[in-house]
Write a protein that holds these residues in place. Structure first.
Motif, mmCIF file in Angstrom:
data_model
loop_
_atom_site.group_PDB
_atom_site.id
_atom_site.type_symbol
_atom_site.label_atom_id
_atom_site.label_comp_id
_atom_site.label_asym_id
_atom_site.label_seq_id
_atom_site.Cartn_x
_atom_site.Cartn_y
_atom_site.Cartn_z
ATOM 1 N N SER A 135 16.171 4.447 16.383
ATOM 2 C CA SER A 135 17.117 4.232 15.296
ATOM 3 C C SER A 135 16.412 3.518 14.151
ATOM 4 O O SER A 135 15.368 2.898 14.331
ATOM 5 C CB SER A 135 18.313 3.402 15.776
ATOM 6 O OG SER A 135 17.889 2.150 16.263
ATOM 7 N N PHE A 136 17.006 3.588 12.957
ATOM 8 C CA PHE A 136 16.340 3.094 11.765
ATOM 9 C C PHE A 136 16.771 1.674 11.414
ATOM 10 O O PHE A 136 17.905 1.269 11.665
ATOM 11 C CB PHE A 136 16.634 4.013 10.572
ATOM 12 C CG PHE A 136 16.299 5.445 10.830
ATOM 13 C CD1 PHE A 136 15.004 5.817 11.087
ATOM 14 C CD2 PHE A 136 17.291 6.419 10.834
ATOM 15 C CE1 PHE A 136 14.684 7.140 11.320
ATOM 16 C CE2 PHE A 136 16.974 7.727 11.072
ATOM 17 C CZ PHE A 136 15.669 8.103 11.316
ATOM 18 N N ALA A 137 15.844 0.951 10.792
ATOM 19 C CA ALA A 137 16.129 -0.396 10.295
ATOM 20 C C ALA A 137 15.251 -0.649 9.075
ATOM 21 O O ALA A 137 14.164 -0.084 8.948
ATOM 22 C CB ALA A 137 15.864 -1.447 11.358
ATOM 23 N N ILE A 138 15.746 -1.494 8.178
ATOM 24 C CA ILE A 138 14.965 -1.874 7.001
ATOM 25 C C ILE A 138 14.020 -2.988 7.411
ATOM 26 O O ILE A 138 14.441 -4.081 7.784
ATOM 27 C CB ILE A 138 15.877 -2.343 5.860
ATOM 28 C CG1 ILE A 138 16.901 -1.259 5.498
ATOM 29 C CG2 ILE A 138 15.043 -2.725 4.645
ATOM 30 C CD1 ILE A 138 16.285 0.028 5.025
ATOM 31 N N LEU A 189 19.016 8.418 7.655
ATOM 32 C CA LEU A 189 18.465 7.175 7.123
ATOM 33 C C LEU A 189 19.551 6.245 6.579
ATOM 34 O O LEU A 189 19.330 5.044 6.457
ATOM 35 C CB LEU A 189 17.455 7.477 6.011
ATOM 36 C CG LEU A 189 16.061 7.919 6.449
ATOM 37 C CD1 LEU A 189 15.235 8.331 5.248
ATOM 38 C CD2 LEU A 189 15.361 6.812 7.219
ATOM 39 N N ALA A 190 20.715 6.805 6.266
ATOM 40 C CA ALA A 190 21.791 5.977 5.714
ATOM 41 C C ALA A 190 22.243 4.909 6.706
ATOM 42 O O ALA A 190 22.732 3.845 6.314
ATOM 43 C CB ALA A 190 22.972 6.860 5.317
ATOM 44 N N LYS A 191 22.042 5.169 8.005
ATOM 45 C CA LYS A 191 22.464 4.194 9.020
ATOM 46 C C LYS A 191 21.674 2.898 8.932
ATOM 47 O O LYS A 191 22.132 1.859 9.419
ATOM 48 C CB LYS A 191 22.319 4.811 10.408
ATOM 49 C CG LYS A 191 23.260 5.977 10.660
ATOM 50 C CD LYS A 191 23.105 6.517 12.074
ATOM 51 C CE LYS A 191 24.062 7.670 12.319
ATOM 52 N NZ LYS A 191 23.941 8.216 13.694
ATOM 53 N N ALA A 192 20.492 2.952 8.322
ATOM 54 C CA ALA A 192 19.682 1.738 8.194
ATOM 55 C C ALA A 192 20.352 0.709 7.296
ATOM 56 O O ALA A 192 20.045 -0.483 7.367
ATOM 57 C CB ALA A 192 18.301 2.090 7.650
ATOM 58 N N PHE A 193 21.294 1.162 6.444
ATOM 59 C CA PHE A 193 21.951 0.258 5.498
ATOM 60 C C PHE A 193 23.316 -0.224 5.984
ATOM 61 O O PHE A 193 23.981 -0.990 5.287
ATOM 62 C CB PHE A 193 22.104 0.944 4.137
ATOM 63 C CG PHE A 193 20.801 1.167 3.433
ATOM 64 C CD1 PHE A 193 20.275 0.203 2.590
ATOM 65 C CD2 PHE A 193 20.087 2.335 3.623
ATOM 66 C CE1 PHE A 193 19.063 0.400 1.943
ATOM 67 C CE2 PHE A 193 18.876 2.553 2.981
ATOM 68 C CZ PHE A 193 18.367 1.573 2.147
ATOM 69 N N ASP A 204 11.258 2.160 12.746
ATOM 70 C CA ASP A 204 11.964 2.408 13.994
ATOM 71 C C ASP A 204 11.925 1.107 14.795
ATOM 72 O O ASP A 204 10.859 0.554 15.036
ATOM 73 C CB ASP A 204 11.265 3.527 14.759
ATOM 74 C CG ASP A 204 12.109 4.085 15.865
ATOM 75 O OD1 ASP A 204 13.254 3.625 16.022
ATOM 76 O OD2 ASP A 204 11.620 4.963 16.595
ATOM 77 N N THR A 205 13.062 0.601 15.195
ATOM 78 C CA THR A 205 13.155 -0.719 15.811
ATOM 79 C C THR A 205 12.512 -0.754 17.194
ATOM 80 O O THR A 205 12.779 0.098 18.041
ATOM 81 C CB THR A 205 14.634 -1.146 15.945
ATOM 82 O OG1 THR A 205 15.277 -0.980 14.678
ATOM 83 C CG2 THR A 205 14.740 -2.598 16.380
#
Length: 521
Positions: free
Chosen positions: A238-241, A271-275, A341-342
């Motif tokens: 999953s994505f993270a900033i 990528l929107a899930k990172a926000f 990626d976390t």
């Protein structure tokens, strides 16, 4: 021979029980393709599509064959092939690979290879080839029985014949040879050794780890090198900033994240899930999402753009920076969001535990970018990090590492890991999201996504190996002493039977200790 058959049955039953717990189906290709001929669209088997054919792929479908995009724009999920967690934008002229998943727009593709020569088919070939090359571990009990059983039978025969020929006395030497034969029976080994592996496999299954044979537990017990895939294995997928680079000092990080989160809540891109963790209270007007490039909208009379370099080329906005997520405000660069990626929370503890086990090399192979792979390797303190690799390159790199450290295992979860899994000395598939190919070709399957179970599996394998060695030493030591006494005539038949059954009973009890063993300690 009867006891030997029982031992073999226990071993085979353990293997069969484990294999029956694994899903054996493979779903790695698009079985059908939409062939476009003028205004007509025909659905045909993928194997029958010739090179140069135009095929249409809708959103959510797999690419059936390798080809070049002739119409449409979209993003592709490449995790099943390369492990890359960032969706890949494609447009007219882009090369696409079979088995990647079309995430958004409709695409028309001109095929450049038939199915038999496609990327997915090549992976199948590598799996089969690797499986054929791998030499299976010969089980100890088979090797032992091959030499031990004929040897003791011949020894018992000589113990009778030589004194009988020399002295002419039959009864006492026949009795001694029979006692010798009874006490030398290998039942303690042929039962307790497979039972130890059976108990180890059972203990693993109770912990949510399916091991497909006792020989894999034995190989894991000797391992001193661990090789991991990155995406979905050491990381969550999953994505993270990770960080924010300001490109305009007029804005703060809080301002740009607030604007970005407000804009991205209108996007369907992964990528929107990172926000999502950031506040996004602003109203957004005139939202335009550009497939595979980014999103544009108006917030408080400011025109905000957020996307990759291709977005700014389409908008005719100069953007000298490079990145997956770049922000401009009213046409001026404002910020760069670095997406990662976390790393799984338990990953650092697993690395420390492997070091405590005495592992000399811990490495990672990934299809992801060098930057993100290096960041993961640095945090986890890995000895080797190899990135930007395709499936066959992963396999080659893993075999290269294996030449330096022969006692190794590989942990992965995706279709792109299947060739590496099949070629590895011991293959471990991890996670509920592990691909069917990874599960089918793995020697051990960890059902959960918890990396802690990798350490628990090593702990179980080493405990199993210790118990096997203890049982071998117990059986051979006691029986060797009893055989000497029997040959000298100091052991009657009741002693022979007691030693044989007693040692067997003790070895079985020792093997069953695995069932109460706590692998997490």
């Amino acid at each position: 021979m009867f006891l030997y058959i029982i031992g073999e049955y226990l071993q085979d039953a353990a293997v069969e029980k484990s294999r029956n717990s694994i899903l054996a189906t493979l779903d790695l290709k698009a079985e059908e393709a939409r062939v476009v001929e003028g205004e007509n669209v025909t659905v045909v088997p993928s194997e029958s599509v010739a090179v140069g054919t135009i095929v249409r792929v809708l959103a959510g479908e797999k690419i059936p064959l390798d080809g070049v995009v002739v119409s449409g724009t979209s993003t592709l999920d490449m995790k099943s092939l390369t492990g890359e967690f960032l969706p890949l934008p494609v447009e007219r002229g882009s090369t696409v690979l079979s088995s990647s998943v079309n995430l958004s727009g409709s695409l028309e593709i001109r095929t450049i290879r038939v199915w038999e020569e496609s990327t997915a088919a090549r992976i199948f070939h590598l799996v089969e080839e690797s499986s054929a090359k791998k030499a299976p571990t010969e089980r100890f009990i088979t090797t032992f029985a091959r030499y031990y059983t004929p040897a003791v039978v011949i020894a018992a025969l000589l113990l009778f014949l030589i004194p009988f020929v020399m002295t002419g006395s039959c009864q006492p030497w026949l009795y001694r040879s029979l006692v010798f034969l009874v006490v030398s029976c290998p039942c303690a080994l042929v039962i307790s050794v497979p039972l130890s592996y059976f108990a180890g496999i059972g203990k693993s299954a109770k912990s949510g780890i399916i091991v497909k044979g006792g020989n894999y537990l034995e190989a894991l017990a000797k391992a001193d090198c661990a090789i991991f895939d990155k995406t979905g294995t050491l990381t969550t997928g999953s994505f993270a900033i990770d960080s924010i680079d300001l490109l305009d000092v007029a804005y703060s990080k809080e301002q740009v994240t607030h604007l970005a989160a407000s804009l991205e809540k209108h996007s369907t891109h992964p990528l929107a899930k990172a926000f999502e963790p950031f506040p996004h209270a602003e109203d957004v007007a005139d939202v335009q999402e550009h497939a595979g490039k980014g999103i544009v909208g108006t917030i408080a009379d400011q025109r905000i753009a957020l996307g990759n370099n291709a977005l700014y080329e389409a908008l005719n906005i100069r953007m000298d920076e490079q990145g997956a997520l770049l922000m401009s405000i009213d046409g001026s660069p404002a910020a760069r969001f670095n997406v990662v990626d976390t790393i799984k929370g338990e990953a650092p503890a697993l690395m420390e535990r492997l070091r405590e086990f005495g592992f000399t090399t811990i490495g990672m192979i990934s299809g992801d970018s060098r930057q993100s792979s290096a960041a993961v390797g640095s945090v986890l303190g890995l000895d080797e990090v190899h990135s930007a690799l395709l499936p066959h390159q992963k396999q080659e790199k893993m075999l290269e590492m294996g030449e330096r450290s022969p006692d190794y295992f590989f942990v992965g979860d995706g279709m792109n890991d299947a060739p590496s899994l099949a070629a590895s000395k011991v293959e471990i598939a991890i996670g509920s999201g592990a691909s069917d190919a990874a599960i089918e070709h793995a020697d051990a399957v960890i059902i959960s996504d918890d990396l802690t179970e990798v350490g628990n599996l090593i702990s179980i394998s080493r405990k199993t190996a210790r118990i096997v060695r203890q049982n071998i030493a117990l059986a051979l030591g006691v029986k060797a002493l009893a055989m000497i006494l029997a040959a000298l005539g100091h052991a009657p038949m009741w002693v022979a039977v007691t030693v044989d059954t007693g040692v067997t009973f003790l070895a079985i009890l020792n093997a069953l200790r695995l069932l109460i063993f706590d692998p997490s300690r």
